[in-house]
Design an enzyme around this catalytic site. Structure first.
Site, mmCIF file in Angstrom:
data_model
loop_
_atom_site.group_PDB
_atom_site.id
_atom_site.type_symbol
_atom_site.label_atom_id
_atom_site.label_comp_id
_atom_site.label_asym_id
_atom_site.label_seq_id
_atom_site.Cartn_x
_atom_site.Cartn_y
_atom_site.Cartn_z
ATOM 1 N N LYS A 48 6.797 4.404 -19.399
ATOM 2 C CA LYS A 48 7.421 4.662 -18.362
ATOM 3 C C LYS A 48 8.362 3.205 -17.861
ATOM 4 C CE LYS A 48 5.673 8.766 -16.431
ATOM 5 N NZ LYS A 48 5.036 9.471 -15.451
ATOM 6 N N ASP A 71 -3.256 0.799 -12.528
ATOM 7 C CA ASP A 71 -3.774 1.895 -12.274
ATOM 8 C C ASP A 71 -4.486 1.718 -10.884
ATOM 9 O OD1 ASP A 71 -4.425 4.550 -11.532
ATOM 10 O OD2 ASP A 71 -5.436 4.875 -13.632
ATOM 11 N N ASN A 98 3.948 0.459 -2.842
ATOM 12 C CA ASN A 98 4.893 1.595 -2.726
ATOM 13 C C ASN A 98 4.155 2.735 -3.451
ATOM 14 O OD1 ASN A 98 7.659 3.046 -3.094
ATOM 15 N ND2 ASN A 98 6.833 2.938 -5.218
ATOM 16 N N SER A 147 4.346 3.875 4.206
ATOM 17 C CA SER A 147 3.607 4.998 4.959
ATOM 18 C C SER A 147 4.596 6.505 4.827
ATOM 19 C CB SER A 147 3.302 4.724 6.432
ATOM 20 O OG SER A 147 2.769 5.730 7.245
ATOM 21 N N TYR A 174 -3.356 13.793 2.486
ATOM 22 C CA TYR A 174 -2.214 13.107 2.164
ATOM 23 C C TYR A 174 -1.905 12.474 3.737
ATOM 24 C CZ TYR A 174 2.636 11.454 1.409
ATOM 25 O OH TYR A 174 3.586 10.771 1.257
ATOM 26 N N LYS A 178 -1.802 8.446 4.739
ATOM 27 C CA LYS A 178 -0.635 7.707 5.245
ATOM 28 C C LYS A 178 -0.648 6.946 6.408
ATOM 29 C CE LYS A 178 1.540 7.530 1.394
ATOM 30 N NZ LYS A 178 2.273 6.269 0.965
#
Ligand SMILES: NC(=O)c1ccc[n+]([C@@H]2O[C@H](COP(=O)([O-])OP(=O)(O)OC[C@H]3O[C@@H](n4cnc5c(N)ncnc54)[C@H](OP(=O)(O)O)[C@@H]3O)[C@@H](O)[C@H]2O)c1
Length: 302
Positions: A48, A71, A98, A147, A174, A178
């Protein structure tokens, strides 16, 4: 209205973008490359990554592109990546933390941390720490950490639930990850300042941007969310707060940038107005830092 046209010439700058094969990371890497930077696309899947490199080169630019496998769900792999990167590069000017994963099925990183906390925060804490000596070699380095507006939904960090100890709540985990990214940004900023270091530590969020991040959301839930948000951005626009944070001379260390529209869902880069008690909790940020040091074995060489 800030757009990529404002990005200064980045010739000679060394940049590293995690999760650069798609979405916001791809657009970020592309714009940095166009402006002349030497950009490493850090990806977990080399095929990718090479496809992304080819696509970016096809669109044109004056920088240099490299692909390297990273990873973030393995602290061992993060160290391996960083060791190699340090052999190949003399300095690091722009680090963009990111890569991210959102509401996956319950799962753990190689070292047993809840996947979102492990990838979105802990892997990046380790990566930044490993590369800190290279950041110090740059005269004006920046660390930009992604974030999310979702961070406002986390009231704190539950230190007794970072290894999936409690029943899994995907959205809660999640939001925790963040918030951790944001607390990390602010604590890094404070530590840099205390040590008279000129590296900038800033956070960015892309509002609501249509990317592969939504891959774990069912079609029905996605439609419901899209109806709630009304507007969503394309990745090129979602990447603008990151790119502003990574390159603009007006950027202030310790600041969180996002889109300037209603609820910060869409728009153009501006300081975020998202504010909660947890985000401002310096003790929580310090506790998270200590936790991350012990969890990763990495102590930054300020
Ligand atoms: N899109 C939004 O509306 C939104 C809103 C708020 C915050 N964000 C944040 O923006 C950032 C970028 O997300 P995006 O929307 O561009 O999502 P995306 O299109 O899904 O891209 C995420 C990237 O992270 C990579 N990644 C996932 N797990 C990884 C791992 N274990 N190790 C290394 N890389 C890994 C993915 O690689 P693969 O392609 O191989 O899976 C992909 O390159 C994330 O931090 C996200 O939390 C996004």
């Amino acid at each position: 209205m800030w757009t990529i046209k404002e990005i200064p010439d980045l010739t000679g700058k060394i940049a590293l973008v995690t999760g650069a094969n798609t979405g916001i990371g791809f657009e970020t890497a592309k714009a940095l490359y166009k402006a002349g930077a030497s950009v490493t696309l850090a990806v977990r899947n080399e095929v990718k990554g090479l496809a992304a490199k080819e696509q970016i080169e096809k669109e044109g630019g004056k920088g240099i592109l490299n692909v390297a496998v990273l990873d973030l769900a393995s602290l061992r792999q993060v160290e391996k990546f960083a060791t190699q990167f340090q052999k190949e590069q003399a300095q690091l000017d722009i680090l963009v933390n990111n890569a991210g994963v959102m509401i996956p099925p319950p799962s753990l990183t190689e070292e047993g941390f809840e996947l979102q906390f492990g990838v979105n925060f802990l892997g990046h804490f380790a990566l930044t720490g490993h590369l800190f000596p290279l950041l110090k070699k740059s005269t004006n380095a920046r660390v930009v950490t992604l974030s999310s507006g979702a961070a406002i939904r986390a009231a704190g960090i539950d230190f007794d639930n970072l290894r999936l100890e409690k029943p899994y709540d995907a959205w809660r985990e999640y939001a925790t990850s963040k918030l951790a990214d944001l607390l990390f940004t602010f604590e890094l900023h404070r530590k840099l300042k205390e040590n008279n270091n000129t590296i900038l530590s800033v956070a960015a969020h892309p509002g609501v941007t249509k990317t592969d991040l939504q891959r774990n959301i069912s079609e029905a839930e996605l439609q419901q969310l899209l109806a709630e948000f009304k507007e969503v951005m394309e990745p090129w626009q979602g990447a603008l707060p990151t790119l502003f944070a990574a390159t603009d001379t007006a950027v202030i260390s310790g600041t969180f940038y996002g889109p300037d529209g209603k609820h910060e869902y869409t728009g153009y880069p501006a300081p975020s107005k998202h504010h909660t008690a947890a985000m401002a909790d310096q003790q929580l940020a310090a506790d998270l830092w200590s936790y991350a040091e012990k969890a990763t074995g990495i102590y930054y060489s300020f």
